[in-house]
Design a protein around this motif. Structure first.
Motif, PDB file in Angstrom:
ATOM      1  N   ARG A 148     -37.467  15.882  15.134  1.00  0.00           N
ATOM      2  CA  ARG A 148     -36.970  15.865  16.508  1.00  0.00           C
ATOM      3  C   ARG A 148     -35.537  15.342  16.576  1.00  0.00           C
ATOM      4  O   ARG A 148     -34.700  15.910  17.276  1.00  0.00           O
ATOM      5  N   GLU A 149     -35.244  14.283  15.851  1.00  0.00           N
ATOM      6  CA  GLU A 149     -33.899  13.707  15.854  1.00  0.00           C
ATOM      7  C   GLU A 149     -32.883  14.676  15.244  1.00  0.00           C
ATOM      8  O   GLU A 149     -31.750  14.772  15.719  1.00  0.00           O
ATOM      9  N   VAL A 162     -28.548  20.142  18.697  1.00  0.00           N
ATOM     10  CA  VAL A 162     -28.306  20.534  20.092  1.00  0.00           C
ATOM     11  C   VAL A 162     -27.086  19.806  20.642  1.00  0.00           C
ATOM     12  O   VAL A 162     -26.220  20.422  21.283  1.00  0.00           O
ATOM     13  N   ASP A 163     -26.993  18.510  20.385  1.00  0.00           N
ATOM     14  CA  ASP A 163     -25.832  17.737  20.857  1.00  0.00           C
ATOM     15  C   ASP A 163     -24.530  18.317  20.302  1.00  0.00           C
ATOM     16  O   ASP A 163     -23.535  18.441  21.032  1.00  0.00           O
ATOM     17  N   GLY A 221     -19.631  23.782  22.795  1.00  0.00           N
ATOM     18  CA  GLY A 221     -19.500  24.615  23.993  1.00  0.00           C
ATOM     19  C   GLY A 221     -18.558  24.005  25.006  1.00  0.00           C
ATOM     20  O   GLY A 221     -17.733  24.707  25.606  1.00  0.00           O
ATOM     21  N   ILE A 222     -18.654  22.708  25.191  1.00  0.00           N
ATOM     22  CA  ILE A 222     -17.761  22.016  26.125  1.00  0.00           C
ATOM     23  C   ILE A 222     -16.318  22.094  25.629  1.00  0.00           C
ATOM     24  O   ILE A 222     -15.394  22.365  26.405  1.00  0.00           O
ATOM     25  N   ALA A 223     -16.133  21.909  24.328  1.00  0.00           N
ATOM     26  CA  ALA A 223     -14.785  21.993  23.761  1.00  0.00           C
ATOM     27  C   ALA A 223     -14.222  23.409  23.924  1.00  0.00           C
ATOM     28  O   ALA A 223     -13.041  23.580  24.245  1.00  0.00           O
ATOM     29  N   ALA A 224     -15.065  24.419  23.727  1.00  0.00           N
ATOM     30  CA  ALA A 224     -14.614  25.807  23.892  1.00  0.00           C
ATOM     31  C   ALA A 224     -14.208  26.066  25.344  1.00  0.00           C
ATOM     32  O   ALA A 224     -13.198  26.717  25.610  1.00  0.00           O
ATOM     33  N   GLU A 225     -15.005  25.541  26.267  1.00  0.00           N
ATOM     34  CA  GLU A 225     -14.657  25.732  27.681  1.00  0.00           C
ATOM     35  C   GLU A 225     -13.375  24.993  28.021  1.00  0.00           C
ATOM     36  O   GLU A 225     -12.514  25.528  28.735  1.00  0.00           O
ATOM     37  N   ASP A 226     -13.211  23.793  27.520  1.00  0.00           N
ATOM     38  CA  ASP A 226     -11.982  23.038  27.765  1.00  0.00           C
ATOM     39  C   ASP A 226     -10.760  23.780  27.229  1.00  0.00           C
ATOM     40  O   ASP A 226      -9.673  23.697  27.797  1.00  0.00           O
ATOM     41  N   ALA A 227     -10.939  24.514  26.125  1.00  0.00           N
ATOM     42  CA  ALA A 227      -9.840  25.270  25.524  1.00  0.00           C
ATOM     43  C   ALA A 227      -9.731  26.667  26.126  1.00  0.00           C
ATOM     44  O   ALA A 227      -8.937  27.475  25.671  1.00  0.00           O
TER      45      ALA A 227
END
Length: 85
Positions: free
Chosen positions: A41-42, A48-49, A55-61
Motif C-alpha cells: 500500500r505504501e 500515486v503521489d 501532473g501538477i508540474a506539467a500543468e504549471d508548465a
C-alpha cells in the motif's frame, strides 16, 4: 526488532481465529502478511503521489492537453458515424 508484540485483545483474537481456521500457520505468518500489505500500500501511495506531482508540474508548465478536445478528436477518429435508417 522486539519479538514481543502487543496488539490488544481484538486483534489478538482475530489473529488466533485466522490461525485456528488454517488460513495461516502461525501468528508470525499473519503479521508478516500484514506488513507485506502495508508495504504494498505504501509503495502504491508513493507511486500515486509521484504521478500527481508530475501532473501538477506539467500543468504549471502549461504542458497539458485539453481533455475535452482530445476526447472529441478520438470520438471522430474511432467511432463510426451512424447511418440513417
Amino acid at each position: 526488532m522486539d519479538d514481543r508484540v502487543n496488539l490488544g485483545e481484538p486483534l489478538d483474537a482475530y489473529i488466533d481465529q485466522l490461525v485456528d481456521s488454517g488460513r495461516f500457520d502461525s501468528p508470525t505468518d499473519v503479521l508478516r502478511e500484514g506488513v507485506r500489505l502495508v508495504l504494498e500500500r505504501e509503495t502504491w501511495q508513493s507511486y500515486v503521489d509521484d504521478r500527481v506531482a508530475a501532473g501538477i508540474a506539467a500543468e504549471d508548465a502549461d504542458d497539458v492537453v485539453d481533455g475535452e478536445a482530445l476526447f472529441d478528436e478520438l470520438l471522430a477518429k474511432y467511432v463510426a458515424p451512424t447511418k440513417p435508417a
